[in-house]
Motif scaffolding. Sequence first.
Motif, PDB file in Angstrom:
ATOM      1  N   GLY A  55       0.819  -1.211   0.000  1.00 48.56           N
ATOM      2  CA  GLY A  55       0.000   0.000   0.000  1.00 48.56           C
ATOM      3  C   GLY A  55       0.850   1.258   0.000  1.00 48.56           C
ATOM      4  N   ARG A  56       0.159   2.394   0.078  1.00 53.79           N
ATOM      5  CA  ARG A  56       0.827   3.690   0.100  1.00 53.79           C
ATOM      6  C   ARG A  56       1.118   4.119   1.524  1.00 53.79           C
ATOM      7  NH1 ARG A  56      -1.889   7.913  -0.697  1.00 53.79           N
ATOM      8  NH2 ARG A  56      -3.917   6.956  -0.661  1.00 53.79           N
ATOM      9  N   VAL A  57       2.198   4.875   1.702  1.00 53.58           N
ATOM     10  CA  VAL A  57       2.539   5.427   3.011  1.00 53.58           C
ATOM     11  C   VAL A  57       1.615   6.602   3.287  1.00 53.58           C
ATOM     12  CG1 VAL A  57       4.327   6.572   4.361  1.00 53.58           C
ATOM     13  CG2 VAL A  57       4.941   4.694   2.841  1.00 53.58           C
ATOM     14  N   GLU A  58       0.821   6.485   4.336  1.00 56.22           N
ATOM     15  CA  GLU A  58      -0.090   7.560   4.735  1.00 56.22           C
ATOM     16  C   GLU A  58       0.541   8.468   5.774  1.00 56.22           C
ATOM     17  OE1 GLU A  58      -3.427   8.640   4.075  1.00 56.22           O
ATOM     18  OE2 GLU A  58      -2.838   7.615   2.241  1.00 56.22           O
ATOM     19  N   GLY A  78      -8.333  -0.040  -0.857  1.00 54.94           N
ATOM     20  CA  GLY A  78      -9.582  -0.661  -0.422  1.00 54.94           C
ATOM     21  C   GLY A  78      -9.464  -1.438   0.878  1.00 54.94           C
ATOM     22  N   GLY A  79      -8.406  -1.241   1.628  1.00 55.75           N
ATOM     23  CA  GLY A  79      -8.211  -2.004   2.855  1.00 55.75           C
ATOM     24  C   GLY A  79      -8.108  -1.111   4.074  1.00 55.75           C
TER      25      GLY A  79
END
Length: 96
Positions: A55-58, A78-79
């Motif tokens: 995923g992307r780093v938030e 979506g997770g």
Amino acid sequence: MSREAGFVVGADGEAVPIVTARELPPRAPLLPLRYVLGEWVAPRPGLGHDMYPAGRVERAEDCTGLDNDQVVMVLPPGGMPYLLKGSELYRIKPPR
């Protein structure tokens, strides 16, 4: 290698060599990778986080309590977001 400095006689009468250990050279400190917002990452295999998707780093914050590592919040598409140490991740190419 170590060097023998002499002998000591033990209680059982056997001679035991006294060994002086060599001094190791200083080791350079390991610098952990730094992640920035928006980068795509995935958990490193074999560390027990294999069930987490990429995923992307938030969010990424330095944490001195984790051996100067980062705490990284990863948001998979979506997770549900999850937290991992920066040393437990690696960068990947974003999906198309």
